[in-house]
Design an enzyme around this catalytic site. Sequence first.
Site, PDB file in Angstrom:
ATOM      1  N   MET A   1       0.830  -1.210   0.000  1.00  0.00           N
ATOM      2  CA  MET A   1       0.000   0.000   0.000  1.00  0.00           C
ATOM      3  C   MET A   1       0.866   1.263   0.000  1.00  0.00           C
ATOM      4  O   MET A   1       1.067   1.862  -1.010  1.00  0.00           O
ATOM      5  CB  MET A   1      -0.927  -0.006   1.216  1.00  0.00           C
ATOM      6  N   CYS A   2       1.406   1.670   1.120  1.00  0.00           N
ATOM      7  CA  CYS A   2       2.107   2.931   1.333  1.00  0.00           C
ATOM      8  C   CYS A   2       1.102   4.071   1.552  1.00  0.00           C
ATOM      9  O   CYS A   2       0.009   4.048   1.021  1.00  0.00           O
ATOM     10  CB  CYS A   2       3.035   3.346   0.179  1.00  0.00           C
ATOM     11  N   GLY A   3       1.503   5.003   2.369  1.00  0.00           N
ATOM     12  CA  GLY A   3       0.674   6.177   2.622  1.00  0.00           C
ATOM     13  C   GLY A   3       1.448   7.435   2.309  1.00  0.00           C
ATOM     14  O   GLY A   3       2.650   7.526   2.581  1.00  0.00           O
ATOM     15  N   ARG A  32      -1.101   2.073   6.563  1.00  0.00           N
ATOM     16  CA  ARG A  32      -0.890   1.835   5.133  1.00  0.00           C
ATOM     17  C   ARG A  32       0.538   1.373   4.847  1.00  0.00           C
ATOM     18  O   ARG A  32       0.842   0.986   3.712  1.00  0.00           O
ATOM     19  CB  ARG A  32      -1.166   3.096   4.322  1.00  0.00           C
TER      20      ARG A  32
END
Lengths: 298, 229
Positions: A1-3, A32
């Site tokens: 994901m990553c935020g 995330r």
Amino acid sequence: MCGIVGLFLKDPKLEPRLGQLLTDMLVTMTDRGPDSAGIAIYSGAEEGQAKLTLQSASPETDFADLDVALAKAIGAPVSVAVKSTHAVVDLPAGKLDAARQALASHRPAIKVMSAGESIEIFKEVGLPKDVAARFEVAKMSGTHGIGHTRMATESAVTTMGAHPFSTGADQCLVHNGSLSNHNGVRRVLKKAGMTFETENDTEVAAAFISHKLQEGKKLGEAMEATLTDLDGFFTFVVGTKNGFGVVRDPIACKPAVMAETDQYVAFGSEYRALVNLPGIETARVWEPEPATVYFWER
Amino acid sequence: MQTFDLEAEGLRALNSALHALKGQTNMTAWEVINPKGAHAIAAGVDAPVEITVRGSTGYYCAGMNKLATIRIKGSAGPGVAENMMSGTVIIDGDASQYAGATGRGGLLVIKGNASSRCGISMKGIDIVVHGNIGHMSCFMAQSGNLVVLGDAGEALGDSLYEARLFVRGKVKSLGTDCIEKEMRDEHFLIVEDLLRRGEADAKARPEEFRRYGSARKLYNFNIDNAQSY
């Protein structure tokens, strides 16, 4: 994901709160991507001065007497502020290249996280709240900033693999997604003289944009070119000395929400990241369109 | 009216309370305050209750809804009303990607715009969008109706089965095997009914819509294409 989070301030009254606002936004995005976190803050600089943000795995030895050693090597006054594994070096703008050369020869273990007149980058392995506390990001003021919390897919979980990536003066980029043609693009960029610290896909995107800017392209044009030359999934947020930009790939499966008021332009991977910003109740909130470049410059 | 402060009491407490409602209940009206973009608000409700969410929601609000009427007084994040079974979900603002995905029944109303993949793989749900919808909407949609008062993005109805798509505005492009079809009497009736139930009858009339559906060319293997595989 990553935020991803980003905040570009229009109202100078908010500048003392930039670090605090950005930290809160980033901590909200922790789930995330809990691998590593980083923040780029554009905090401005005095006329004629420039900054280097440095990182070392052994700060006690690498940063010891660094101000004296660097001042001697470049023949100009230097101040060094150590923050945990990072150090911000303040020096005359004309001495940036000399300082980088001196570091490479005298303290080769030191990594340069960012260089420029305004940018400072702090990034480490760990949760956003811990990384932000370590570097006292909440106390920082500035005009704009970008934060990232990583769930690694394309390269190892290391400090250098964390975002933001900076590949040009006062430039940085963060990424949610993954690129599939980064090895090919890296080869082309290496031939064109760009240098790389990692095998990471996002660093290639950062260098791609930096290279376009070096060729004289405007920020909007450089970002537009990612849509034709980079293959994969991406939502990018890009920072320059005066600007802040967003672009998503045409499939646009990596989420993005933006909000704008008279006081700021804000970006979040999710609306949750924006809910505590001042005036969000009456902000214009929208989802950036696929394959469309958005940027703001002051 | 049961008022639930999501920020103070937390998501699990809300959804546990809502899941405890089975069949007929006298707690029929619920209000959720301070949603602040939280995920999975009122997912999995299975009772004929009215829930109003006062603000914007994150991922999967009203997912798997059965029987409930859920109103979102803000915008909705990705996957709103995903796999809805029955009931009604009404969003005052915009909806993010894949709104109503795989929905099997009920009615989803989006008063703003919906982004990409709206109604992807829908299986019986009805969706009314007052604004525009994004690219790849109704990809592999199997049954149900989509009514869009605005425009549709690229590749509408790609690899469509038997869902009916009604669009009033422009369609940027049709996906593979999706074609325009004639509006017959029964289609005007479907659109009229959905505009009324979708709180859009004051904004549009059934005769303004065009219908799109499956050309049914992908239903069976075509031996002439064998060398393409």
